[in-house]
Design an enzyme around this catalytic site. Structure first.
Site, PDB file in Angstrom:
ATOM      1  N   HIS A 309      21.664 -36.983  17.234  1.00  0.00           N
ATOM      2  CA  HIS A 309      21.605 -35.900  16.241  1.00  0.00           C
ATOM      3  C   HIS A 309      22.563 -36.218  15.113  1.00  0.00           C
ATOM      4  CE1 HIS A 309      21.820 -31.844  14.544  1.00  0.00           C
ATOM      5  NE2 HIS A 309      20.691 -31.607  15.185  1.00  0.00           N
ATOM      6  N   ASP A 367      15.359 -30.998  21.419  1.00  0.00           N
ATOM      7  CA  ASP A 367      13.951 -31.380  21.498  1.00  0.00           C
ATOM      8  C   ASP A 367      13.602 -32.162  22.754  1.00  0.00           C
ATOM      9  OD1 ASP A 367      13.083 -30.246  19.132  1.00  0.00           O
ATOM     10  OD2 ASP A 367      13.988 -31.860  17.978  1.00  0.00           O
TER      11      ASP A 367
HETATM   12  N1  ACO Z   1      17.572 -43.942  20.351  1.00  0.00           N
HETATM   13  C1  ACO Z   1      18.183 -45.135  20.268  1.00  0.00           C
HETATM   14  N2  ACO Z   1      19.144 -45.445  19.384  1.00  0.00           N
HETATM   15  C2  ACO Z   1      19.506 -44.489  18.539  1.00  0.00           C
HETATM   16  C3  ACO Z   1      18.929 -43.202  18.572  1.00  0.00           C
HETATM   17  C4  ACO Z   1      17.939 -42.945  19.527  1.00  0.00           C
HETATM   18  N3  ACO Z   1      17.358 -41.746  19.605  1.00  0.00           N
HETATM   19  N4  ACO Z   1      19.503 -42.434  17.626  1.00  0.00           N
HETATM   20  C5  ACO Z   1      20.403 -43.213  17.001  1.00  0.00           C
HETATM   21  N5  ACO Z   1      20.407 -44.448  17.561  1.00  0.00           N
HETATM   22  C6  ACO Z   1      21.311 -45.564  17.224  1.00  0.00           C
HETATM   23  C7  ACO Z   1      20.888 -46.245  15.935  1.00  0.00           C
HETATM   24  O1  ACO Z   1      20.009 -47.305  16.151  1.00  0.00           O
HETATM   25  C8  ACO Z   1      22.221 -46.688  15.403  1.00  0.00           C
HETATM   26  O2  ACO Z   1      22.613 -47.830  16.132  1.00  0.00           O
HETATM   27  P1  ACO Z   1      23.434 -49.036  15.406  1.00  0.00           P
HETATM   28  O3  ACO Z   1      24.751 -48.423  15.007  1.00  0.00           O
HETATM   29  O4  ACO Z   1      23.545 -50.080  16.439  1.00  0.00           O
HETATM   30  O5  ACO Z   1      22.589 -49.440  14.214  1.00  0.00           O
HETATM   31  C9  ACO Z   1      23.188 -45.569  15.804  1.00  0.00           C
HETATM   32  O6  ACO Z   1      22.598 -44.997  17.001  1.00  0.00           O
HETATM   33  C10 ACO Z   1      23.363 -44.480  14.736  1.00  0.00           C
HETATM   34  O7  ACO Z   1      22.077 -44.031  14.359  1.00  0.00           O
HETATM   35  P2  ACO Z   1      21.731 -43.294  12.992  1.00  0.00           P
HETATM   36  O8  ACO Z   1      20.267 -43.388  12.763  1.00  0.00           O
HETATM   37  O9  ACO Z   1      22.662 -43.786  11.928  1.00  0.00           O
HETATM   38  O10 ACO Z   1      22.153 -41.814  13.307  1.00  0.00           O
HETATM   39  P3  ACO Z   1      21.773 -40.527  12.455  1.00  0.00           P
HETATM   40  O11 ACO Z   1      22.851 -39.551  12.722  1.00  0.00           O
HETATM   41  O12 ACO Z   1      21.469 -40.861  11.048  1.00  0.00           O
HETATM   42  O13 ACO Z   1      20.386 -40.091  13.127  1.00  0.00           O
HETATM   43  C11 ACO Z   1      18.740 -38.917  14.332  1.00  0.00           C
HETATM   44  C12 ACO Z   1      20.203 -38.938  13.833  1.00  0.00           C
HETATM   45  C13 ACO Z   1      17.762 -39.121  13.168  1.00  0.00           C
HETATM   46  C14 ACO Z   1      18.444 -37.574  14.971  1.00  0.00           C
HETATM   47  C15 ACO Z   1      18.570 -40.076  15.361  1.00  0.00           C
HETATM   48  O14 ACO Z   1      19.511 -39.928  16.407  1.00  0.00           O
HETATM   49  C16 ACO Z   1      17.138 -40.155  15.917  1.00  0.00           C
HETATM   50  O15 ACO Z   1      16.286 -40.776  15.305  1.00  0.00           O
HETATM   51  N6  ACO Z   1      16.880 -39.503  17.108  1.00  0.00           N
HETATM   52  C17 ACO Z   1      15.552 -39.483  17.656  1.00  0.00           C
HETATM   53  C18 ACO Z   1      14.706 -38.430  16.970  1.00  0.00           C
HETATM   54  C19 ACO Z   1      15.084 -37.010  17.387  1.00  0.00           C
HETATM   55  O16 ACO Z   1      15.229 -36.711  18.556  1.00  0.00           O
HETATM   56  N7  ACO Z   1      15.202 -36.138  16.386  1.00  0.00           N
HETATM   57  C20 ACO Z   1      15.523 -34.727  16.620  1.00  0.00           C
HETATM   58  C21 ACO Z   1      16.786 -34.295  15.989  1.00  0.00           C
HETATM   59  S1  ACO Z   1      17.142 -32.614  16.473  1.00  0.00           S
HETATM   60  C22 ACO Z   1      16.309 -31.599  15.404  1.00  0.00           C
HETATM   61  O17 ACO Z   1      15.866 -31.958  14.324  1.00  0.00           O
HETATM   62  C23 ACO Z   1      16.062 -30.157  15.847  1.00  0.00           C
END
Ligand code: ACO
Length: 433
Positions: A309, A367
């Site tokens: 998140h 979620d």
């Molecule tokens: N699975 C695997 N790796 C992940 C995930 C995930 N779900 N989320 C983040 N990471 C990793 C990234 O690859 C990144 O790794 P790195 O540093 O080695 O490159 C690191 O964790 C940071 O990720 P970011 O994308 O920079 O984190 P951000 O805070 O921008 O993203 C987000 C948050 C978009 C929610 C992300 O965690 C994601 O895509 N999750 C899956 C989708 C999801 O469940 N969304 C619902 C959000 S809740 C809502 O809207 C009600």
């Protein structure tokens, strides 16, 4: 604390010239640097795409501490509010305080007696194709409410604002259920005022005129909790959309329609559908290790949906409550042995102990369990985001109302870093090469 206080200041030095910027302290949470006069003082803007470091407004509604995994509405932790019902949370968000028993009874009556929509609205629905996505129908029908309820569109009148707020909390579930019924070709079911908010919604979605439908109280209770968990989440994308739309003086129905349009995006409201799809693709517990390996492989672009998140770098407090609701609903509906639930629980266990997820502070979000819960209740995936919109309406309208009453409120008008062409002269078409 009523007004923001200046605790300290920050000094910014640009081209050898220093400017003092006030720093405001909130009641809790990080301080904010006030850059409101930065352009006047330096001729420069700040650059923050995605608003990752920008507080867009003052608010007294919702507080999130993402590192500690805290979510509070008006100071009350979400876990405690889940002991009450959704309309109590609505009252709290809208008025700022928990209601007394008399206030609650009056509010419940008020909302309940606004649940019907103008009969002409049903004709409006018949203009859509039957295979329309219910979110498309929601954007249109909520926006259209302004055409039906002219007597609550004057935003300068507090009484009209309140009536519009109550109307939206009450009527959006009715429109949501109509959107669903329309897509499956069943007759609309009128609201039933003897039922609770959640039970009425289930009845409008699942009852049919040819047989008796009895709302399952366990499902109604779980849905009520789901609504509480989704009621507000401070300045997220859809709420910011509502505020920006409202900042121009647009009527509240139009503003909420804008919020619904924003919520429709897969990065916002659509993630539970993606999480459910992922669980179905994994299918069985023995496939989890392969899937986790793919998630960790940078080249695969596979993410563990329902994990991670932008704000929560700890367990999303809503996810714990959602997990309880999932168990409650799956047991009640006889899906306790659903392989998807087993996959979800095992996946969560593995991920929480895996270095990759621990290092990156990736925890289950709300979620992770909500798709599986809503599916067990009988909702198709296309309705998941609609349910989110039903719950979030009160948050949007409370934030909109707070903004309208803020004396410092201005039209939202961000600036930009311009990287386009510099000035050039127009060439008539017959002279262009
Ligand atoms: N699975 C695997 N790796 C992940 C995930 C995930 N779900 N989320 C983040 N990471 C990793 C990234 O690859 C990144 O790794 P790195 O540093 O080695 O490159 C690191 O964790 C940071 O990720 P970011 O994308 O920079 O984190 P951000 O805070 O921008 O993203 C987000 C948050 C978009 C929610 C992300 O965690 C994601 O895509 N999750 C899956 C989708 C999801 O469940 N969304 C619902 C959000 S809740 C809502 O809207 C009600």
């Amino acid at each position: 604390m009523d007004a923001k206080t200046n605790t300290k200041s920050a000094t910014l030095t640009v081209d050898g010239k220093s400017v003092e910027l006030p720093v405001h302290a909130g009641t809790v949470g990080p301080d904010v640097i006030d850059i409101g006069k930065l352009y006047a003082q330096t001729g420069m803007f700040t650059f923050d795409p995605g608003f990752t470091s920008t507080a867009s407004c003052e608010s007294k509604i919702t507080y999130i501490d993402g590192d500690a995994g805290i979510l509070e509405y008006r100071g009350y932790p979400i876990e405690q509010l889940a002991q009450g019902d959704f309309l109590e949370t609505c009252y709290l968000l809208l008025y700022g305080e928990l209601p007394t028993a008399a206030q609650k009874a009056e509010f419940d009556k008020n909302v309940t007696h606004h649940t019907m929509v103008h009969e002409q609205m049903s004709r409006f629905f018949h203009g859509f194709r039957r295979d329309a996505h219910p979110m498309a129908v929601m954007v249109a029908s909520v926006g259209a409410l302004a055409a039906f309820y002219h007597d609550s569109t004057d935003i300068t009148d507090p009484k009209q604002r309140l009536i519009a707020s109550i109307r939206m909390i009450a009527k959006i579930p009715t429109l949501a259920a109509m959107a669903y019924k329309y897509t499956i070709g069943q007759p609309f079911v009128y609201p039933k005022n003897s039922l609770s908010f959640a039970a009425n919604f289930l009845n409008m979605c699942f009852a049919v005129p040819c047989e008796e439908y009895k709302v399952n109280p366990v499902l109604a209770d779980a849905l009520d909790k789901i609504f509480i968990l989704h009621a507000d989440h401070e300045q997220n994308a859809s709420t910011s959309t509502v505020r920006i739309a409202g900042s121009s003086g647009a009527n509240p129905f139009a503003c909420i329609a804008a919020g619904i349009a924003c919520l429709w995006g897969p990065a916002h409201g659509g993630a539970n559908e993606a999480a459910l799809q992922m669980l179905a693709e994994i299918g069985t517990v023995d496939k989890i290790p392969d899937f986790i390996a793919k998630v960790k492989d940078k080249n695969s672009k596979v993410r563990l949906m329902g994990f991670g998140h932008r704000v929560y770098k700890n367990y999303d407090p809503r996810a714990k409550l959602m997990q309880q609701a999932a168990h409650q609903v799956l047991k009640e509906t006889g899906h306790g042995d659903d392989p998807l639930l087993h996959v979800a629980m095992e996946l969560e266990k593995i991920a929480l102990h895996d270095e990759y997820f621990i290092e990156r502070k990736l925890y289950p979000n709300v979620d992770f369990y909500s798709g599986i819960t809503l599916k067990a209740m009988g909702f198709p995936t296309s309705m998941f985001t609609v349910l989110f919109a039903v719950a979030r309406t009160v948050g949007w309208i409370s934030q909109w109302s707070e903004m309208i009453q803020d004396p410092a409120q201005k039209i939202g008008r961000p600036r930009q870093l311009y990287l386009g062409a510099t000035r050039r002269d127009y060439v008539p078409i017959d002279k262009r090469k």
